[in-house]
Design an enzyme around this catalytic site. Structure first.
Site: not given
Ligand SMILES: Cc1ncc(COP(=O)(O)O)c(C=O)c1O
Ligand SMILES: N[C@@H](CCOP(=O)(O)O)C(=O)O
Length: 467
Positions: A112
């Protein structure tokens, strides 16, 4: 560059408008009206650029000059300067064919940060020029929240309220959020799942008077700017492995579908991506969809990869819009039926075209532990989310063996010490700057998953800071 809503009823906006709006007023998600497509020569021209400059070049394709590349470049150089690896997002070879794209070298140790560290200055740049202030409401299963808080703490232009599902994040993830005591930051522990938190956020956006009163904005991947800032690392990895003169595949541990959608966007822009593997934990709605066109919502179940404990993958709507030939009324109707009936009726033709690009894979907790142990045996320490991605790469590689598979390594193992210890018997230490995380005081409030209560909390938080 203009953006339109997947549901077709919100007014189109430019990039800055989309950044500030977050979610479209009709409940849809903003997408580019037309996709920028690069020629092979243009992709080749990006080879060798330092990551921040590459990211500025790609982001500029989506901003329509506002801000322009020259403004974005120093902003992004600054944003990535504090990352713990000079390459920002290094590629680590795991075996002859599989690579880990490490996206966790930012301040909060998850992918993120790759977008969020840039979003902070971007919000400041736009809001300061407009003399505006916004209230950011976000939902997190653990990582978005900490990254957003770190990127936005103490900024004069934004107030932030992050909702997390109480007891369903790892203790490290929770503390990364709740120990930040900056006055513009507030944390809410919601009695419910991530989906409940995300529903509350969307409901606040749907409450037009509240949205206007609070000047709501979003940092979840419902905000297009998040996706745009996640495209560059797929480009960087593909170029490093020979694109555009060689195809690559990506394996992405998936929850809200934002990260894999960014990879899909890179493909849509002409990057030669042969296959996208979607790794899920026991919350396997996406695997069921890809294998049997069964998009039936079930209750969210806690797992060892808590950030992926999600059933309603928000960004799927952006893909659906494309699969349905950009038919906004059909997209809106399909999403409304999904909400009302808990099942998404995707026409077979659209499902087939999704299944040609994406392949789903599910790994339960036992499998996650076994995969972390397997990787550890090979000298690589993976977090439980990354392990879902590497297992997917192993289980469903593209038929052509010359195509390398890049796994998105989405979090640092130290964020999930319990799972890593269970699998390997070793402790994954936090970096020195977080070493005292467990001694820091926490601040958060608890609330039921109740819209009125949450809106009252957000209002109090924003008004206190405005005073
Ligand atoms: C460590 C981790 N891996 C994978 C994901 C999944 O990613 P996305 O929500 O973009 O599918 C998340 C949350 O977003 C995450 O925090
Ligand atoms: N896995 C995410 C969930 C939110 O996902 P986002 O990419 O839409 O912000 C988290 O860690 O909060």
């Amino acid at each position: 560059m203009r953006y339109i809503s997947t549901r077709g009823e919100a007014p189109p906006r430019d990039f800055e408008g989309v950044l500030l709006a977050g979610l479209a007023e009709d409940g849809g998600l903003f997408v580019p009206e037309t996709w920028p497509v690069l020629t092979s020569a243009e992709w080749r021209g990006l080879r060798g650029l330092p990551y921040p400059d590459l990211a500025a070049r790609i982001l500029a394709l989506f901003t329509g000059g506002q801000p322009d590349e020259a403004t974005l470049r120093p902003m992004l150089r600054q944003a990535y300067a504090g990352f713990g690896h000079p390459a920002v997002a290094p590629l680590v070879q795991l075996d002859t064919r599989v690579f880990a794209l490490e996206l966790f070298h930012g301040p909060t140790l998850a992918f993120k940060d790759m977008a969020m560290q840039a979003l902070g200055p971007l919000f400041d740049h736009v809001l300061a020029r407009r003399g505006q202030r916004v209230t950011i409401v976000g939902a997190t299963s653990g990582d978005t929240g900490s990254a957003a808080i770190e990127a936005l703490r103490d900024r004069a232009t934004v107030d932030v309220v992050i909702l997390h599902p109480e007891g369903r994040t790892s203790p490290v993830q929770r503390r990364q959020m709740t120990t930040v005591l900056a006055p513009n930051i507030a944390n809410l522990a919601i009695d419910g799942s991530f989906d409940d938190c995300q529903d509350l956020v969307k409901a606040m956006f749907a409450d037009a008077p509240f949205r206007a009163e609070m000047q709501l904005s979003a940092v979840n991947s419902i905000n297009w700017a998040r996706i745009a800032l996640q495209i560059p690392y797929y480009v960087a990895a593909a170029l490093a492995l020979g694109a555009p003169d060689r195809e690559v595949a990506f394996s992405v541990p998936t929850g809200n579908f934002g990260n894999v959608l960014a990879a899909w966007a890179a493909r849509r822009m002409g990057l030669p991506i042969a296959q996208l593997l979607i790794g899920s934990n026991r919350n396997d709605i996406l695997t069921r969809f890809l294998s049997a066109n069964d998009m039936t919502m079930r209750a969210v179940e806690p797992s060892l990869s808590p950030s992926m404990d999600i059933q309603v993958s928000s960004n799927f709507e952006r893909l659906l819009f494309e699969l349905l030939g950009r038919d906004a009324p059909a997209t809106a109707q399909t999403m409304r039926r999904f909400r009302a009936e808990g099942r998404m009726p995707v026409p077979d033709e659209a499902w087939h075209s999704a299944a040609r690009i994406f392949r789903g894979f599910t790994l339960g907790d036992e499998g996650i532990l076994a995969e972390i142990a397997r990787l550890h045996g090979q000298g690589y320490l993976a977090d439980p989310h990354t392990a879902v991605g590497t297992a997917a790469a192993l289980a469903s590689p593209p038929a052509d063996p010359s195509i390398p598979i890049v796994v998105a390594a989405t979090a640092h193992p130290a964020k999930f010490p319990e799972a890593v210890r269970q699998a390997t018997g070793i402790e994954a230490p936090l970096p020195p700057r977080l070493a005292d995380l467990y001694e820091r005081p926490e601040r958060f409030s608890r609330l039921p998953a109740d819209l009125d209560a949450v809106e009252a909390f957000v209002r109090r938080h924003a008004l206190r800071n405005a005073a």
